[in-house]
Design a protein around this motif. Structure first.
Motif, PDB file in Angstrom:
ATOM      1  N   GLU A   1       0.599  -1.181  -0.110  1.00 11.65           N
ATOM      2  CA  GLU A   1       0.094  -0.058  -0.133  1.00 11.65           C
ATOM      3  C   GLU A   1       0.991   1.187   0.169  1.00 11.65           C
TER       4      GLU A   1
ATOM      5  N   TRP B   1     -12.075  -4.944  -9.935  1.00 14.07           N
ATOM      6  CA  TRP B   1     -11.616  -4.246  -8.662  1.00 14.07           C
ATOM      7  C   TRP B   1     -12.798  -4.097  -7.767  1.00 14.07           C
TER       8      TRP B   1
ATOM      9  N   ALA C   1     -12.338  -5.342  -3.931  1.00 13.06           N
ATOM     10  CA  ALA C   1     -12.486  -4.145  -2.833  1.00 13.06           C
ATOM     11  C   ALA C   1     -13.521  -4.530  -1.928  1.00 13.06           C
ATOM     12  N   THR C   2     -14.565  -5.255  -2.269  1.00 11.47           N
ATOM     13  CA  THR C   2     -15.471  -5.766  -1.243  1.00 11.47           C
ATOM     14  C   THR C   2     -15.955  -7.036  -0.846  1.00 11.47           C
TER      15      THR C   2
ATOM     16  N   ALA D   1      -9.168  -6.999  -0.177  1.00 12.94           N
ATOM     17  CA  ALA D   1     -10.068  -5.491  -0.111  1.00 12.94           C
ATOM     18  C   ALA D   1      -9.153  -4.527   0.419  1.00 12.94           C
ATOM     19  N   GLN D   2      -8.786  -4.815   1.635  1.00  6.32           N
ATOM     20  CA  GLN D   2      -7.915  -3.856   2.552  1.00  6.32           C
ATOM     21  C   GLN D   2      -6.841  -3.092   1.555  1.00  6.32           C
TER      22      GLN D   2
ATOM     23  N   VAL E   1      -8.607  -1.188  -1.661  1.00  4.39           N
ATOM     24  CA  VAL E   1      -9.057   0.229  -1.122  1.00  4.39           C
ATOM     25  C   VAL E   1      -7.857   1.038  -0.728  1.00  4.39           C
TER      26      VAL E   1
ATOM     27  N   GLU F   1      -7.132   4.743  -2.335  1.00  2.53           N
ATOM     28  CA  GLU F   1      -7.693   5.856  -1.130  1.00  2.53           C
ATOM     29  C   GLU F   1      -6.528   6.809  -1.207  1.00  2.53           C
TER      30      GLU F   1
ATOM     31  N   THR G   1     -17.941   1.314 -10.240  1.00  6.61           N
ATOM     32  CA  THR G   1     -16.550   1.222  -9.884  1.00  6.61           C
ATOM     33  C   THR G   1     -16.192   2.871  -9.637  1.00  6.61           C
TER      34      THR G   1
ATOM     35  N   VAL H   1     -17.513   4.456  -6.686  1.00  3.64           N
ATOM     36  CA  VAL H   1     -16.571   3.946  -5.339  1.00  3.64           C
ATOM     37  C   VAL H   1     -15.292   4.817  -5.308  1.00  3.64           C
TER      38      VAL H   1
ATOM     39  N   LEU I   1     -13.573   7.309  -2.699  1.00  2.00           N
ATOM     40  CA  LEU I   1     -12.190   7.167  -1.957  1.00  2.00           C
ATOM     41  C   LEU I   1     -11.394   7.979  -2.180  1.00  2.00           C
TER      42      LEU I   1
END
Length: 304
Positions: A109, A145, A149-150, A171-172, A175, A179, A198, A201, A205
């Motif tokens: 990330e 995606w 992501a969910t 997902a973590q 996202v 983000e 998509t 969302v 974010l």
């Protein structure tokens, strides 16, 4: 008398993220293609980090090398401290390198990497003294995606993960990559309903991030749409007294909620930390509510 040497300008650095390595690689190539001779592209493949093995890919000019790193402790932190951050410092000192592009492993990330660049000390100073993170670009696979992501799939189930005990979900990571993005690149084709959802969302974010398509990507044009040098002010307990601070005539002001303050993801974007000092005597409230604090901050910007 000798004159002091002028400080060396920091080398621009671009971070490219995405849960699909091939798509992130295409974005990184697009960045390199704007200046092949001066751009160094770095990628650490972490698929075997749990076994203490990391493959580092480095491309600069006509040179492309793969180095197998054997680590005493198979973890992402070791890779950052022992190779990634020192490598950025070495590249920044190379006069032939005018820009660095980092293609992150799909399990990484960008927020954590930016934090390490700004805070982890390497030979007495953080690498932030030598490189300037200009932007984070995240590649988003349109067909998959939203499901990634969910969902509840763990990284290990996809063959990803920074270490054997990495229990994060896909997902973590998906996202987190979006983000923290300054710009987003959509890859692949999806039915209209999937695309609309998509986009909604992604916009939620990272509402200010411009979006481009991977096919025919003009990365310089995409990056040119990003704000340049806009100060981001945030009210934090470790900030500088707002009444003693020189304030800009433009910028973004971020106020945190009364319970948790400014979130870590947003705090990392704050360039100027402000503190409203307390002049209270005796038993008083520990802090101002956010409405009053906002009024104080805005009033001081207006006064100056």
């Amino acid at each position: 008398m000798g004159s002091e040497a002028e400080p060396t300008a920091r080398v621009p650095l671009l971070l490219v993220a995405g849960v699909h390595a091939d798509q992130a690689a295409r974005v990184a190539r697009a960045a390199r293609d704007t200046d092949p001779a001066g751009t160094a592209v770095v990628h650490h493949d972490l698929r075997e980090v749990g076994h203490g093995v990391v493959r580092r890919h480095l491309r600069h000019g006509d040179s492309e090398e793969v180095t197998v790193l054997e680590l005493a402790h198979g973890c992402v932190s070791c890779t950052l401290r022992e190779d990634f951050l020192p490598l950025l410092r070495r590249l920044s000192a190379d006069p032939a390198v005018s820009r660095i592009v980092v293609q992150l492993d799909p399990a990484l990330e960008p927020e954590a990497i930016c934090w390490a660049i700004r805070n982890v000390v390497v030979d007495s100073t953080p690498v932030d003294a030598d490189v300037d993170v200009r932007a984070v670009v995240t590649a988003v696979d349109l067909p998959t995606w939203l499901e990634d992501a969910t969902g509840e799939t763990e990284l290990a189930e996809r063959g990803l993960g920074g270490s054997p005990d990495d229990e994060r979900t896909l997902a973590q990571v998906a996202v987190g990559q979006v983000e923290f993005a300054d710009a987003v690149v959509f890859a692949g084709q999806a039915e209209q309903w999937t695309r609309v959802r998509t986009e909604a969302v992604v916009h939620r974010l990272t509402p200010l991030a411009p979006i481009a398509e991977l096919d025919g990507l003009d990365l310089p044009a995409l990056l040119d749409t990003l704000p340049d040098g806009t100060p981001v002010y945030g009210t934090l307990l470790d900030g500088e007294n707002i009444y003693a601070r020189q304030l800009s005539d433009h910028g973004i002001i971020v106020m945190g909620n009364e319970g948790n303050g400014i979130s870590p993801a947003v705090r990392s974007r704050v360039t100027d930390r402000l503190l409203i000092p307390s002049f209270a005597r005796g038993d008083t409230a520990e802090s101002l509510n956010v409405a009053v604090a906002t009024a104080v901050v805005c009033s001081e910007f207006r006064r100056k």
